[in-house]
Motif scaffolding. Structure first.
Motif, short mmCIF file in Angstrom:
data_model
loop_
_atom_site.label_atom_id
_atom_site.label_comp_id
_atom_site.label_asym_id
_atom_site.label_seq_id
_atom_site.Cartn_x
_atom_site.Cartn_y
_atom_site.Cartn_z
N VAL A 84 5.14 8.56 0.73
CA VAL A 84 4.30 8.31 1.90
C VAL A 84 3.70 9.58 2.53
O VAL A 84 2.45 9.56 2.60
CB VAL A 84 4.93 7.33 3.01
N LEU A 85 4.59 10.48 2.93
CA LEU A 85 3.98 11.68 3.50
C LEU A 85 3.31 12.38 2.58
O LEU A 85 2.39 13.40 3.11
CB LEU A 85 5.41 12.12 3.97
N ASP A 86 3.47 12.35 1.32
CA ASP A 86 2.41 12.87 0.41
C ASP A 86 1.17 12.10 0.04
O ASP A 86 0.51 12.48 -0.83
CB ASP A 86 3.06 13.22 -0.92
N GLY A 87 1.07 11.20 1.08
CA GLY A 87 -0.29 10.29 0.74
C GLY A 87 -0.20 9.12 0.15
O GLY A 87 -1.28 8.18 -0.23
N ASP A 88 0.97 8.82 -0.37
CA ASP A 88 0.81 7.43 -1.15
C ASP A 88 1.40 6.18 0.17
O ASP A 88 2.48 5.91 0.23
CB ASP A 88 2.14 7.37 -2.05
N LEU A 89 0.23 6.06 0.76
CA LEU A 89 0.16 4.95 1.95
C LEU A 89 -0.14 3.48 1.67
O LEU A 89 0.05 2.71 2.51
CB LEU A 89 -0.80 5.34 2.92
N ASP A 90 -0.26 3.28 0.38
CA ASP A 90 -0.97 1.96 -0.01
C ASP A 90 -0.10 0.95 0.23
O ASP A 90 -0.45 -0.36 0.52
CB ASP A 90 -1.69 1.90 -1.59
N GLY A 91 1.20 1.04 0.05
CA GLY A 91 2.12 0.13 0.14
C GLY A 91 2.26 -0.61 1.48
O GLY A 91 1.78 -1.64 1.97
N VAL A 92 2.25 0.24 2.56
CA VAL A 92 2.32 -0.34 3.98
C VAL A 92 0.84 -0.80 4.45
O VAL A 92 1.03 -1.62 5.09
CB VAL A 92 2.91 1.12 4.91
N LEU A 93 -0.26 0.02 3.89
CA LEU A 93 -1.44 -0.47 4.26
C LEU A 93 -1.82 -1.99 3.86
O LEU A 93 -2.34 -2.70 4.60
CB LEU A 93 -2.52 0.57 3.96
N ASP A 94 -1.41 -2.11 2.61
CA ASP A 94 -1.66 -3.11 1.78
C ASP A 94 -0.95 -4.40 2.76
O ASP A 94 -1.46 -5.52 2.95
CB ASP A 94 -1.22 -3.37 0.36
N ALA A 95 0.52 -4.19 3.11
CA ALA A 95 1.07 -5.17 3.90
C ALA A 95 0.64 -5.43 5.06
O ALA A 95 0.33 -6.56 5.69
CB ALA A 95 2.52 -4.60 4.18
N LEU A 96 -0.10 -4.29 5.97
CA LEU A 96 -0.81 -4.46 7.15
C LEU A 96 -2.34 -5.52 7.00
O LEU A 96 -2.60 -6.53 7.64
CB LEU A 96 -1.22 -3.40 7.96
#
Length: 356
Positions: free
Chosen positions: A330-342
């Motif tokens: 996530v800290l390396d930019g792989d944010l899609d999982g948490v953003l998709d949940a929101l």
């Protein structure tokens, strides 16, 4: 939505198609971009309406043929099962959209509780968002920053822009990021190896193309100063950096990234307009607090929205009970999982409100 409203959307789509085919429209890039975005927004609606109409016609035909040939019964059943799926899809597509979903954004990251450790974490968050922007092919630009002694940031402002006129742009993906981000880890400043908790704040607002807020020049105090780089060294021999204070609200915006004072002033004014627009809309939304309460994005900024636990490699978003053990990614930019949940939670809230 009733049939007359749906017919109106189909007609609007056809008119937009005609306008976008006119070369003269593209002489005004802002207008062409706006029309193109609206056309892209309506295209899935039109496509689904056509698929639904076709399915209903095919079902009627299949039912008529069953009396002549029983083998059409299976086909009629298959088509019948598709219709509610298409109807549900159309309902979702017709939900009211956030008018800024296609907008670019301005993001501010501020260190908070935790002193130097908080400033270092603010730097980690900045890198995370810059890497995420890079993964999506967006253009990210640091407009202004106040460095900390150990290489973090006390305050940093970044602009993130999409390179294309997408219906779902930067705002659509990042609009839920505002709030207090908490970190739990052993700080670089801790010699005993104890885990500390600190926090940084993220503010994010859309940067609309056509800003509606008017700014009275008499309400502004404009200061110029010398741009500085990491460690405080001067990176410019002239006073090119600009700080603008909006006196009625106390909002302060700085920009030192551009090469000239004129460019920095223009960019700072753009950011100030976007900030004031966001404030005006928040005030309006506060007056309709019942409607706000059901929205994920309206969680008060003073509330903790997310925790980053380094010892467990865990990230948790407290608004939607999201938890994953891939913090390093996530800290390396792989944010899609948490953003998709929101985004999914927000869509479900809106569907529930529509059904109610």
């Amino acid at each position: 939505m009733d049939s007359s409203s749906l017919k109106g959307l189909l007609e609007e789509h056809a008119q937009l198609e005609e306008q976008l085919a006119d070369p003269s429209v593209h002489a005004d890039q802002t207008r062409a971009r706006k029309l193109g975005r609206r056309y892209a927004e309506l295209s899935p609606v039109v496509k689904t309406v056509r698929e639904l109409d076709t399915a209903r016609d095919d079902l009627e035909t299949a039912k008529e043929l069953v009396s002549e040939d029983a083998t059409f019964a299976a086909e009629a059943e298959e088509i019948s099962a598709k219709i509610p799926v298409l109807e549900a899809k159309l309902t979702e597509l017709l939900l009211p959209r956030d008018p800024y979903d296609g907008s670019d954004v301005v993001m501010e990251i501020k260190s908070g509780e935790g002193g130097e450790e908080s400033a270092l974490f603010a730097g980690d968050l900045l890198r995370m968002y810059l890497r995420y922007a890079e993964r999506h092919g967006w253009k990210a630009e640091v407009l202004d920053s106040v460095d900390s002694d150990l290489g973090g940031f006390k305050d940093v402002t970044v602009s993130i822009k999409s390179r294309t006129a997408d219906v779902d742009g930067v705002w659509a993906r990042l609009k839920f990021e505002g709030g207090v981000h908490r970190v739990q880890r052993v700080p670089a400043t801790e010699s005993q190896g104890r885990i500390h908790t600190s926090a940084s704040g993220v503010l994010i607002y859309p940067e609309p193309e056509d800003v509606e807020v008017e700014i009275d020049p008499n309400d502004l105090r404009i200061d110029v100063y010398r741009s500085s780089g990491p460690g405080g060294q001067s990176v410019n021999t002239t006073d090119s950096a600009v700080r603008i204070t909006h006196l009625p609200t106390g909002v302060v915006v700085s920009c030192q990234n551009e090469k000239s004072q004129i460019q920095n002033r223009a960019r700072a004014l753009q950011v100030l307009q976007a900030r004031l627009q966001a404030i005006a809309e928040e005030e309006a939304a506060a007056k309709a607090s019942d409607a706000r309460r059901s929205q994920v994005r309206t969680v008060d900024r003073s509330e903790r929205v997310r925790t980053y636990n380094f010892a467990e490699n865990r990230i948790a978003d407290h608004r939607v009970n999201y938890k994953a053990y891939n913090l390093d990614q996530v800290l390396d930019g792989d944010l899609d999982g948490v953003l998709d949940a929101l985004i999914t939670a927000d869509r479900e809230e809106r569907l529930s409100a529509h059904a109610g």
